[in-house]
Design an enzyme around this catalytic site. Structure first.
Site, PDB file in Angstrom:
ATOM      1  N   HIS A  47       0.837  -1.355   0.075  1.00 33.81           N
ATOM      2  CA  HIS A  47      -0.190  -0.150   0.045  1.00 33.81           C
ATOM      3  C   HIS A  47       0.804   1.308   0.073  1.00 33.81           C
ATOM      4  O   HIS A  47       0.434   2.342  -0.063  1.00 33.81           O
ATOM      5  CB  HIS A  47      -1.041   0.076   1.066  1.00 33.81           C
ATOM      6  CG  HIS A  47      -0.336   0.407   2.570  1.00 33.81           C
ATOM      7  ND1 HIS A  47       0.431  -0.515   3.180  1.00 33.81           N
ATOM      8  CD2 HIS A  47      -0.181   1.753   3.049  1.00 33.81           C
ATOM      9  CE1 HIS A  47       0.783   0.030   4.368  1.00 33.81           C
ATOM     10  NE2 HIS A  47       0.580   1.618   4.129  1.00 33.81           N
TER      11      HIS A  47
HETATM   12  C1  UD1 Z   1      -2.080   6.107   5.342  1.00 32.42           C
HETATM   13  C2  UD1 Z   1      -0.957   6.801   5.824  1.00 32.42           C
HETATM   14  C3  UD1 Z   1       0.240   5.513   5.894  1.00 32.42           C
HETATM   15  C4  UD1 Z   1      -0.408   4.132   6.482  1.00 32.42           C
HETATM   16  C5  UD1 Z   1      -1.619   3.830   5.805  1.00 32.42           C
HETATM   17  C6  UD1 Z   1      -2.156   2.737   6.634  1.00 32.42           C
HETATM   18  C7  UD1 Z   1      -0.581   8.890   5.427  1.00 32.42           C
HETATM   19  C8  UD1 Z   1       0.220  10.019   4.744  1.00 32.42           C
HETATM   20  N1  UD1 Z   1      -0.486   7.831   5.184  1.00 32.42           N
HETATM   21  O1  UD1 Z   1      -1.723   5.795   3.762  1.00 32.42           O
HETATM   22  O2  UD1 Z   1       1.014   6.046   6.770  1.00 32.42           O
HETATM   23  O3  UD1 Z   1       0.545   3.402   6.521  1.00 32.42           O
HETATM   24  O4  UD1 Z   1      -2.703   4.801   5.930  1.00 32.42           O
HETATM   25  O5  UD1 Z   1      -3.073   1.995   5.807  1.00 32.42           O
HETATM   26  O6  UD1 Z   1      -1.279   9.238   6.366  1.00 32.42           O
HETATM   27  N2  UD1 Z   1      -9.045   5.008   0.498  1.00 32.42           N
HETATM   28  C9  UD1 Z   1     -10.254   4.607   0.288  1.00 32.42           C
HETATM   29  N3  UD1 Z   1     -11.125   4.193   1.384  1.00 32.42           N
HETATM   30  C10 UD1 Z   1     -10.568   4.518   2.581  1.00 32.42           C
HETATM   31  C11 UD1 Z   1      -9.287   5.099   2.956  1.00 32.42           C
HETATM   32  C12 UD1 Z   1      -8.782   5.373   1.728  1.00 32.42           C
HETATM   33  O7  UD1 Z   1     -10.884   4.427  -0.856  1.00 32.42           O
HETATM   34  O8  UD1 Z   1     -11.231   4.124   3.537  1.00 32.42           O
HETATM   35  C13 UD1 Z   1      -8.306   5.478  -0.874  1.00 32.42           C
HETATM   36  C14 UD1 Z   1      -8.404   6.854  -1.218  1.00 32.42           C
HETATM   37  O9  UD1 Z   1      -8.408   6.994  -2.810  1.00 32.42           O
HETATM   38  C15 UD1 Z   1      -7.352   7.608  -0.700  1.00 32.42           C
HETATM   39  C16 UD1 Z   1      -6.154   6.595  -0.912  1.00 32.42           C
HETATM   40  O10 UD1 Z   1      -6.993   5.322  -0.512  1.00 32.42           O
HETATM   41  O11 UD1 Z   1      -6.971   8.712  -1.558  1.00 32.42           O
HETATM   42  C17 UD1 Z   1      -5.144   6.729   0.416  1.00 32.42           C
HETATM   43  O12 UD1 Z   1      -5.579   6.956   1.491  1.00 32.42           O
HETATM   44  P1  UD1 Z   1      -4.623   7.790   2.538  1.00 32.42           P
HETATM   45  O13 UD1 Z   1      -5.305   7.663   3.817  1.00 32.42           O
HETATM   46  O14 UD1 Z   1      -4.686   9.172   2.000  1.00 32.42           O
HETATM   47  O15 UD1 Z   1      -3.244   7.306   2.645  1.00 32.42           O
HETATM   48  P2  UD1 Z   1      -2.872   5.669   2.717  1.00 32.42           P
HETATM   49  O16 UD1 Z   1      -2.183   5.193   1.642  1.00 32.42           O
HETATM   50  O17 UD1 Z   1      -4.106   5.018   3.205  1.00 32.42           O
HETATM   51  N1  UDP Z   2      -4.366  -5.099   8.630  1.00 34.15           N
HETATM   52  C1  UDP Z   2      -6.090  -5.635   8.877  1.00 34.15           C
HETATM   53  N2  UDP Z   2      -6.394  -6.014   7.784  1.00 34.15           N
HETATM   54  C2  UDP Z   2      -5.710  -5.854   6.405  1.00 34.15           C
HETATM   55  C3  UDP Z   2      -4.429  -5.534   6.267  1.00 34.15           C
HETATM   56  C4  UDP Z   2      -3.904  -5.005   7.457  1.00 34.15           C
HETATM   57  O1  UDP Z   2      -6.218  -5.714   9.749  1.00 34.15           O
HETATM   58  O2  UDP Z   2      -6.551  -6.475   5.325  1.00 34.15           O
HETATM   59  C5  UDP Z   2      -3.920  -4.833   9.857  1.00 34.15           C
HETATM   60  C6  UDP Z   2      -2.479  -5.314  10.021  1.00 34.15           C
HETATM   61  O3  UDP Z   2      -2.560  -6.658  10.885  1.00 34.15           O
HETATM   62  C7  UDP Z   2      -1.876  -4.421  10.862  1.00 34.15           C
HETATM   63  C8  UDP Z   2      -2.119  -2.954  10.375  1.00 34.15           C
HETATM   64  O4  UDP Z   2      -3.351  -3.445   9.614  1.00 34.15           O
HETATM   65  O5  UDP Z   2      -2.037  -4.459  12.176  1.00 34.15           O
HETATM   66  C9  UDP Z   2      -1.412  -2.418   9.398  1.00 34.15           C
HETATM   67  O6  UDP Z   2      -1.670  -1.624   8.567  1.00 34.15           O
HETATM   68  P1  UDP Z   2      -1.345  -1.011   7.376  1.00 34.15           P
HETATM   69  O7  UDP Z   2      -0.555  -2.143   6.628  1.00 34.15           O
HETATM   70  O8  UDP Z   2      -2.371  -0.460   6.509  1.00 34.15           O
HETATM   71  O9  UDP Z   2      -0.271   0.458   7.738  1.00 34.15           O
HETATM   72  P2  UDP Z   2       0.995   0.396   8.501  1.00 34.15           P
HETATM   73  O10 UDP Z   2       1.078  -0.431   9.239  1.00 34.15           O
HETATM   74  O11 UDP Z   2       1.915   0.177   7.080  1.00 34.15           O
HETATM   75  O12 UDP Z   2       1.010   1.778   8.706  1.00 34.15           O
END
Ligand code: UD1
Ligand code: UDP
Length: 381
Positions: free
Chosen positions: A218
């Site tokens: 991601h």
């Molecule tokens: C964010 C965090 C990242 C973390 C990740 C965990 C920042 C800068 N990044 O990244 O550090 O590892 O969350 O998962 O804060 N979207 C949906 N539905 C949702 C959420 C997101 O469709 O419920 C899509 C949208 O298109 C959005 C994109 O995902 O623009 C990215 O979401 P965003 O929260 O900006 O960043 P993440 O990549 O999720």
């Molecule tokens: N996780 C989850 N379901 C998923 C993918 C991840 O519950 O489909 C959990 C995972 O076990 C961990 C956390 O989400 O506890 C990690 O989140 P993510 O990978 O989105 O973000 P990061 O840790 O890289 O910030």
């Protein structure tokens, strides 16, 4: 003591379960927690699912900020959090990790002098191209209590001028730095048995314990660059061919969207036709634990999943050029490979041929949440 906890992204919701549980079980007469969800993640399977299954109190307030450009998203959060802090007058704000929700909480609180408690302090990738690196550095430097899950985290803070003398009273000019273990280790231990009882994710996806690889992707660095995203999927397809293993990939919404934009039609077709590559929607935490515990190898760019692979004693191929969790690499349980097809395959082959891997106890005793509550009460209560 009254605290305002800020959550927003999936991993923060899961982390918050650890502290809320410690408060409920040991400090309910001493700590009142107000949970604020920024709304950064909002899909049912990226947010709500965790409250239900992990027993986290429902957020008192949801700012419903949603997705957006970094500045736009963070600004809306700052404004919403500021109003809440003025209204609630808490003794402290609790922030997790390194997302935009974390940064927003740090900016809002520091301007009006609400002490900041940063959980997962001190982690560094030393790559300032990552939005998370900027978020975590800024949050640490505005914090009053810094709880670091690892020794490396504490050492990073010392390099940046933090002192370890820990003489209260603390404030943002003289903060307290504590090495306290990992709140996610608390959670993984706590929910592991429940996952065994409740999760049917293996049966649902027709996979067998030990017969599949768990993968998550991601990071914007990987999803948003066609060459990198393609390299990762090319490697996965080749490994499926060579080993005949299933790959299970719960797809982050960002990745699902970017695959359509950044992968060639040919590659998308190969992915679609490969029955052993199981692209599934994001799963609940109990399902994720089950997938981690029963996998053969984990291939991921997630910070949290890297660590959980380690907790459940699975080798991990890290799809990034660096990691904040340097201990995993140092002890040989994880390898950093980035996004190049050949390097991913090499590292994977290495683990397929390795018998013995060490998983030393690096992340505390499963009681990090309790320790943090005690320290908060001692110094900010
Ligand atoms: C964010 C965090 C990242 C973390 C990740 C965990 C920042 C800068 N990044 O990244 O550090 O590892 O969350 O998962 O804060 N979207 C949906 N539905 C949702 C959420 C997101 O469709 O419920 C899509 C949208 O298109 C959005 C994109 O995902 O623009 C990215 O979401 P965003 O929260 O900006 O960043 P993440 O990549 O999720
Ligand atoms: N996780 C989850 N379901 C998923 C993918 C991840 O519950 O489909 C959990 C995972 O076990 C961990 C956390 O989400 O506890 C990690 O989140 P993510 O990978 O989105 O973000 P990061 O840790 O890289 O910030």
């Amino acid at each position: 003591m009254k605290i305002v906890t800020i959550i927003g992204a999936r991993p923060q919701i899961i982390k918050a379960a650890g502290l809320s549980r410690a408060i409920k079980n040991n400090f309910s007469d001493k700590i009142e927690e107000i949970i604020v969800h920024t709304g950064q993640h909002y899909d049912q399977n990226m947010s709500e699912v965790f409250f239900e299954e992990l027993g986290i109190p429902k957020p008192n307030i949801n700012l419903n900020v949603g997705s957006g450009k970094h500045g736009e998203q963070t600004a809306k959060m700052i404004s919403g959090i500021e109003d809440i802090l003025i209204n609630e007058q808490p003794d402290a704000i609790v922030l997790y990790g390194d997302t935009n929700s974390t940064l927003a909480g740090a900016v809002a609180a520091s301007k009006i002098h609400v002490p900041i408690v940063h959980i997962e302090a001190g982690l560094r990738s030393y790559n300032k191209q990552m939005p998370e690196e900027i978020n975590r550095i800024m949050c640490d430097h505005a914090s009053t209590l810094l709880f670091s899950p690892t020794k490396a985290g504490v050492e990073n803070l010392v390099k940046e001028g933090f002192k370890l003398d820990n003489i209260a009273p603390f404030n943002s000019d003289q903060p307290g730095v504590f090495h306290c273990g990992d709140i996610m280790y608390d959670n993984s231990l706590y929910f592991s048995e429940l996952s065994d009882k409740k999760s049917s994710v293996l049966q649902d996806n027709k996979i067998k314990a030990g017969g599949y690889v768990l993968s998550t992707i991601h990071r914007n660095d990987n999803t948003d660059q066609p060459e990198r995203l393609s390299g990762i999927f090319e490697a996965i397809l080749e490994l499926i061919d060579v080993y005949g293993l299933d790959f299970v990939l719960p797809l982050h919404p960002r990745t699902e969207k970017q695959m359509k934009v950044n992968l060639s039609e040919t590659l998308q077709k190969r992915i679609e036709e490969e029955v052993r590559l199981k692209l599934i929607p994001p799963v609940s935490f109990l399902d994720m634990i089950a997938l981690e515990k029963n996998s053969k190898i984990v291939v991921t760019d997630s910070g949290g999943v890297q660590k959980e692979a380690f907790f459940f004693q699975k080798p991990c191929v890290i799809l990034r050029p660096e990691t904040e969790w340097v201990e995993l690499v140092a002890c040989g349980a994880a390898k950093i490979v980035g996004w190049h097809k050949e390097q991913i395959i090499d590292a994977f082959n290495g683990y397929m041929n390795t018998e013995q891997i060490d998983f030393p106890p690096l992340f505390g005793d499963g009681e990090a949440g309790k320790f943090m509550c005690e320290k908060m009460l001692e110094s900010l209560g």
